[in-house]
Design a protein around this motif. Structure first.
Motif, PDB file in Angstrom:
ATOM      1  N   LEU A 174      19.136 -34.900   6.884  1.00  0.00           N
ATOM      2  CA  LEU A 174      19.337 -35.635   6.120  1.00  0.00           C
ATOM      3  C   LEU A 174      18.442 -36.249   4.988  1.00  0.00           C
ATOM      4  O   LEU A 174      18.479 -36.309   3.918  1.00  0.00           O
ATOM      5  CB  LEU A 174      20.132 -36.900   6.942  1.00  0.00           C
ATOM      6  CG  LEU A 174      21.005 -38.210   5.604  1.00  0.00           C
ATOM      7  CD1 LEU A 174      22.059 -37.162   4.999  1.00  0.00           C
ATOM      8  CD2 LEU A 174      21.280 -39.053   6.629  1.00  0.00           C
ATOM      9  N   ARG A 177      17.015 -33.400   2.914  1.00  0.00           N
ATOM     10  CA  ARG A 177      17.946 -33.050   1.626  1.00  0.00           C
ATOM     11  C   ARG A 177      17.862 -34.219   0.861  1.00  0.00           C
ATOM     12  O   ARG A 177      17.613 -33.808  -0.531  1.00  0.00           O
ATOM     13  CB  ARG A 177      19.539 -32.964   2.069  1.00  0.00           C
ATOM     14  CG  ARG A 177      19.936 -31.653   2.823  1.00  0.00           C
ATOM     15  CD  ARG A 177      21.421 -31.657   3.297  1.00  0.00           C
ATOM     16  NE  ARG A 177      21.758 -32.443   4.214  1.00  0.00           N
ATOM     17  CZ  ARG A 177      22.916 -32.998   4.149  1.00  0.00           C
ATOM     18  NH1 ARG A 177      23.846 -33.072   3.218  1.00  0.00           N
ATOM     19  NH2 ARG A 177      23.099 -33.834   5.224  1.00  0.00           N
ATOM     20  N   ALA A 178      17.859 -35.287   1.168  1.00  0.00           N
ATOM     21  CA  ALA A 178      17.324 -36.409   0.247  1.00  0.00           C
ATOM     22  C   ALA A 178      16.112 -36.396  -0.439  1.00  0.00           C
ATOM     23  O   ALA A 178      15.882 -36.715  -1.705  1.00  0.00           O
ATOM     24  CB  ALA A 178      17.657 -37.709   1.056  1.00  0.00           C
TER      25      ALA A 178
ATOM     26  N   LEU B  97      24.241 -36.079  -1.638  1.00  0.00           N
ATOM     27  CA  LEU B  97      24.752 -36.499  -0.354  1.00  0.00           C
ATOM     28  C   LEU B  97      26.062 -37.360  -0.320  1.00  0.00           C
ATOM     29  O   LEU B  97      26.263 -37.758  -1.425  1.00  0.00           O
ATOM     30  CB  LEU B  97      23.748 -37.448   0.442  1.00  0.00           C
ATOM     31  CG  LEU B  97      22.423 -36.520   0.695  1.00  0.00           C
ATOM     32  CD1 LEU B  97      21.396 -37.758   1.413  1.00  0.00           C
ATOM     33  CD2 LEU B  97      22.289 -35.546   1.121  1.00  0.00           C
ATOM     34  N   THR B  98      27.014 -37.528   0.678  1.00  0.00           N
ATOM     35  CA  THR B  98      27.902 -38.361   0.716  1.00  0.00           C
ATOM     36  C   THR B  98      27.596 -39.794   0.609  1.00  0.00           C
ATOM     37  O   THR B  98      26.583 -40.272   0.905  1.00  0.00           O
ATOM     38  CB  THR B  98      29.100 -38.144   1.689  1.00  0.00           C
ATOM     39  OG1 THR B  98      28.451 -38.372   2.949  1.00  0.00           O
ATOM     40  CG2 THR B  98      29.337 -36.583   1.782  1.00  0.00           C
ATOM     41  N   GLU B 101      26.409 -40.422   4.116  1.00  0.00           N
ATOM     42  CA  GLU B 101      25.107 -39.787   4.242  1.00  0.00           C
ATOM     43  C   GLU B 101      24.097 -40.804   3.885  1.00  0.00           C
ATOM     44  O   GLU B 101      23.005 -41.256   4.254  1.00  0.00           O
ATOM     45  CB  GLU B 101      25.145 -38.675   3.808  1.00  0.00           C
ATOM     46  CG  GLU B 101      25.525 -37.670   4.977  1.00  0.00           C
ATOM     47  CD  GLU B 101      25.938 -36.111   4.391  1.00  0.00           C
ATOM     48  OE1 GLU B 101      25.803 -35.132   5.014  1.00  0.00           O
ATOM     49  OE2 GLU B 101      25.702 -35.991   2.972  1.00  0.00           O
ATOM     50  N   ASN B 102      24.288 -41.339   2.458  1.00  0.00           N
ATOM     51  CA  ASN B 102      23.170 -42.194   1.717  1.00  0.00           C
ATOM     52  C   ASN B 102      22.970 -43.409   2.489  1.00  0.00           C
ATOM     53  O   ASN B 102      21.989 -43.813   2.696  1.00  0.00           O
ATOM     54  CB  ASN B 102      23.756 -42.479   0.448  1.00  0.00           C
ATOM     55  CG  ASN B 102      23.292 -41.443  -0.547  1.00  0.00           C
ATOM     56  OD1 ASN B 102      21.916 -41.579  -0.825  1.00  0.00           O
ATOM     57  ND2 ASN B 102      23.990 -40.544  -1.222  1.00  0.00           N
ATOM     58  N   LEU B 105      20.893 -42.736   5.820  1.00  0.00           N
ATOM     59  CA  LEU B 105      19.455 -42.100   5.462  1.00  0.00           C
ATOM     60  C   LEU B 105      18.574 -43.301   5.823  1.00  0.00           C
ATOM     61  O   LEU B 105      18.473 -44.573   5.501  1.00  0.00           O
ATOM     62  CB  LEU B 105      19.292 -42.061   4.129  1.00  0.00           C
ATOM     63  CG  LEU B 105      18.096 -41.602   3.706  1.00  0.00           C
ATOM     64  CD1 LEU B 105      17.573 -40.203   4.248  1.00  0.00           C
ATOM     65  CD2 LEU B 105      18.034 -41.269   2.157  1.00  0.00           C
ATOM     66  N   LYS B 140      31.070 -37.334  -2.617  1.00  0.00           N
ATOM     67  CA  LYS B 140      29.676 -37.211  -2.918  1.00  0.00           C
ATOM     68  C   LYS B 140      29.228 -38.063  -4.070  1.00  0.00           C
ATOM     69  O   LYS B 140      29.867 -38.401  -4.970  1.00  0.00           O
ATOM     70  CB  LYS B 140      29.508 -35.801  -3.362  1.00  0.00           C
ATOM     71  CG  LYS B 140      29.468 -34.792  -2.345  1.00  0.00           C
ATOM     72  CD  LYS B 140      28.506 -33.583  -2.923  1.00  0.00           C
ATOM     73  CE  LYS B 140      28.496 -32.630  -1.628  1.00  0.00           C
ATOM     74  NZ  LYS B 140      27.867 -31.421  -1.850  1.00  0.00           N
TER      75      LYS B 140
END
Lengths: 314, 508
Positions: A174, A177-178, B97-98, B101-102, B105, B140
């Motif tokens: 994650l 990718r970020a 990212l969804t 997911e954000n 993070l 997303k």
């Protein structure tokens, strides 16, 4: 039609997997780098050096698997140089990448001449042997086509699953990718963009080198100049073709390998007697370009690809 | 109020960038359960201060104390770990990212195995219910609207158990309805014991949402007042350091027609309407206002006047003569001064210096170019003159323009356009996103240019701005232009009918 005969032979499909293996490994390496935001054009040279390093290590007396590790480590070392220049120093990824390719290629040739000053034809090693998977390799047609490959081919396919799992199912993936999309978002969470990107480039470069080593340790048993022959550049295109998704990139590698295996066999058909063989050699590339055009229309490029990140700058 | 627990205390924060002192010994305290507004013009030092609090910059001196503990300077994770959440003006979200997911993070150990999506999803859904932050967890981020993205940022902070929320100009990108929803969320958050710093330069919002106001001016604290004991005028005075009077210009004296469109049509592009048989006269000494809902042809008209596109049919006349080969270069030669709608995308080049940006339109002609060579000394002198005359606050003419706040960038663009003494001025959304000080300044300059004999075309979505400044108003709707209305001859409601496209049918 000869083409159907070719497509129906198990040896054709075995060849496809064999030709695809180095492409898969190196493509996964490039994909990791690009997902984190770094274009690694060192790929071609790193593959050459990996091919040399793995082979010479085995020639010097190491086992095959330690040889693979040596190749990986040599790739990671070039990755470290690349990442140091492109990540903390923020230099142009194009220039650094091409520089690494030239450096790694000539280092490999130079080391070859130093190690073997007198030889005219390079010595051979005992490469990885085909590994028949119990039960599965006994299935008619599918067995010889898919399940009598060397360990490195199985490793290549496993690497796709591992990369996909890490990227999409773990906190590390994650963050990677970020880092390739909006590094500021990573930094805002107190994570280090520099560490993530450097790590990705090193691991990715290691995989590229193993891809190169496949050529000297599995496909053939010796090291020749020019043996990588542009495969690294193909992998760059495969990452785009795969829209930065491991599964789709694997598909691309198989497609390219399929065309390549096909053209070799087509050269031996009656048609091959009339058409210059260079035309057949062109086929995989032409078809790849066509596929790239069709597939990459609506892909999502990592937004921060090739954008150096400097803390505290707006 | 003062008896309550202090959750955040800033003391003596000073930060310099070159010659510019962005923060000068700033200090204030935030109490539990209050909304503290940090008010100041663009460039007053608000954003710098927050970057110091979050460790993105290191202060030259001063301390930050959160819940009684000092924060180490220059460590981006420290404020987060201490329970401070920030919603930046520019969102720090990854578009690929969804939402979930954000939010996830950075919340789990990097080399741990799974992401714990199911558990996280449940928590996010609970938070979004409790605080009224509706958003789809699996969407997303790149597909979300600006308002939804902001909700994700707030959820991110809440998910990390932030007890202090800092919002940097949160309404700058929101529609009025979205702003109302945000204010409701903030009220809920405060009721649950959170403390909020609300950074803004919009007085009415500050009055509506805050308990206390700290005003910054030129990097210093200019005043601290309880919201209940102040009003907009007092705050505005504190903010700009002088009494503010919005311009109410006398009517202009119309002269010759400098630019004329006769039955001009242009093609539509994407979502953007083209022009449909538009006839328009821009006269010297007049401000012509163009009202309308955005996307109804304003863009096409602006591009046409500034030379980016040419008419598909119909005639364009400049100074009475029909033009052919209309281009940006031709527009500049014809004396069109351009203040584009998007100062970042088309008004400036972010990584160029102020000097380079100041001569972007004139670099190829004398005095900045002689025999094909750019005279950088003159260019620099020109930039310095604009900086001084238009009060552009910046580190110097060699600074990259991206370092400037929006208002200061706009002043440089305004200076670049006006210093070329244009005969026709295109001002497309000239004050969007500007604070009062910069806004009045820009408007006064446009009026002064009008009085000096220029023809001004003012495009704005703010009907009040159009009605106050314009001598003549046209309404644009679906690419069609209304007849001209004289100053004060139409009420906002009457103009609204035309904006909705109804007047056209009646006239036809």
């Amino acid at each position: 039609m000869e083409i159907f005969e070719i497509l129906l032979s198990a040896s054709f499909w075995a060849a496809v997997l064999r030709i695809a293996s180095p492409l898969i490994l190196a493509t996964m390496g490039e994909l990791i780098c690009e997902r984190a935001g770094v274009l690694n054009l060192g790929i071609e040279g790193i593959m050459v050096f990996g091919a040399f390093a793995g082979w010479i290590a085995v020639y010097a007396g190491l086992g095959l698997w330690p040889g693979v590790l040596v190749a990986f480590a040599s790739g990671a070392m070039f990755g470290l140089v690349h990442a140091t220049l492109t990540v903390p120093f923020g230099l142009s990824q194009h220039v650094v990448g091409l520089g690494i390719t030239l450096l790694a290629t000539s280092s490999a040739y130079y080391a070859y001449r130093l190690a073997l000053p007198q030889v005219t034809s390079p010595p051979r090693i005992t490469p990885f042997q085909p590994l028949n998977i119990p039960v599965l390799s006994d299935i008619p047609f599918l067995g010889p086509a898919l399940f009598s490959q060397t360990a490195l081919t199985y490793l290549a396919f496993a690497s796709v699953a591992v990369v996909a799992l890490v990227l999409f199912r773990t906190p590390l993936g994650l963050a990677l990718r970020a880092a390739g999309e909006n590094p500021a978002a990573v930094e805002a969470q107190g994570l280090s963009v520099t560490a993530l990107r450097m790590g990705a480039v090193m691991v990715g470069s290691g995989l590229m080198a193993v891809g190169g080593a496949f050529l000297t340790m599995s496909a053939f048993d010796s090291f020749f100049f020019e043996m990588v022959n542009g495969r690294g550049w193909i992998c760059i295109a495969l990452v785009v073709f795969g829209a930065w998704m491991p599964g789709k990139a694997l598909l691309g590698a198989l497609l390219f390998a399929g065309f390549d295996a096909l053209q070799i066999r087509m050269q031996q058909t009656p048609m091959g007697a009339h058409v210059p063989y260079q035309v057949f050699l062109m086929v995989p590339y032409v078809l790849s370009i066509l596929a790239l055009v069709l597939m990459s229309r609506r892909v999502e490029v990592p937004a921060a690809l090739m954008v150096p990140y400097n803390r505290g700058e707006r | 109020m003062t008896g309550r627990e202090v959750v955040l205390r800033l003391e003596g924060i000073t930060k310099r960038f070159g010659k510019l002192t962005a923060n000068d010994a700033i200090g204030f305290a935030l109490h539990r359960g209050e909304v503290l507004a940090l008010l100041g013009e663009n460039g007053a030092g608000k954003t710098t201060l927050m970057n110091i609090l979050f460790g993105h910059y290191t202060a030259d001196s001063g301390t930050v104390e959160v819940f009684g503990k000092m924060l180490p300077p220059g460590a981006p994770g420290a404020a987060l770990a201490a329970g401070v959440g920030m919603v930046h003006q520019h969102f720090t979200l990854a578009g690929n990212l969804t939402v979930l997911e954000n939010i996830l993070l950075g919340t789990r150990p990097l080399f741990g195995p799974g992401l714990g999506r199911a558990e996280a999803r449940a928590r996010v859904e609970r938070l979004s219910r409790d605080f009224g932050l509706a958003v789809h967890a699996d969407a997303k981020v790149k597909t979300l609207s600006v308002g939804e993205r902001q909700r994700v940022e707030i959820l991110k902070a809440l998910y990390r158990e932030a007890r202090i929320l800092i919002l940097d100009e949160p309404t700058a990108v929101l529609t009025p309805q979205e702003s109302e929803a945000l204010f409701a969320t903030l009220k809920r958050a405060v009721a649950q014991g959170l403390s909020i710093i609300f950074i803004s330069h919009k007085l009415h919002e500050v009055m509506a949402v805050s308990d206390r106001v700290v005003v910054l001016r030129h990097g210093k604290v200019a005043g601290e007042v309880a919201t209940a004991q102040t009003d907009r005028h007092l705050l505005a005075e504190l903010m700009v350091g002088a009494e503010v009077a919005l311009p109410h210009p006398a009517p202009g004296i119309a002269g010759a027609t400098l630019m004329e469109l006769r039955d001009v049509s242009t093609p539509a592009e994407g979502n953007r309407s083209g022009l449909c048989r538009v006839s328009l006269a821009l006269r010297a000494g007049q401000i012509t206002g163009l009202a309308g809902v955005s996307g109804n042809g304003q863009g096409a008209l602006a591009d046409l006047v500034s030379g980016l596109i040419a008419p598909e049919s119909g005639a364009l006349l400049v100074g009475g003569a029909e033009v052919s080969g209309w281009s940006p270069r031709a527009a500049l030669a014809a004396g069109v001064g351009r203040i584009p709608e998007d100062r970042h995308a088309t008004g400036s080049i972010a990584d160029f210096t102020l000097t380079e940006n100041a001569v972007l339109e004139g670099y190829a002609q004398a005095p900045f170019s002689r025999r094909g060579w750019i005279d950088w000394r003159r260019a620099r002198a020109h930039a310095e003159a604009i900086i001084a005359k238009y009060d552009v606050r910046c580190p110097g003419p060699e600074a990259r323009i991206r370092l400037l706040s929006g208002g200061n960038m706009q002043k440089l663009i305004l200076g670049r356009a006006l210093e070329a003494t244009p005969r026709i001025i295109l001002a497309n959304q000239p004050v969007r996103g500007l604070d009062i000080g910069a806004l009045t300044y820009v408007q006064e300059r446009l009026i002064a240019a009008r009085d000096a004999g220029a023809a001004v075309l003012l495009i704005s979505e703010d009907l009040d701005e159009i009605r106050v400044l314009s001598d003549v108003i046209h309404v644009i709707s679906a690419g069609r232009l209304s007849p001209p209305f004289a100053r004060g001859s139409k009420t906002p409601a009457e103009l609204g009918v035309w904006m909705a496209g109804q007047g056209f049918a009646d006239a036809a």
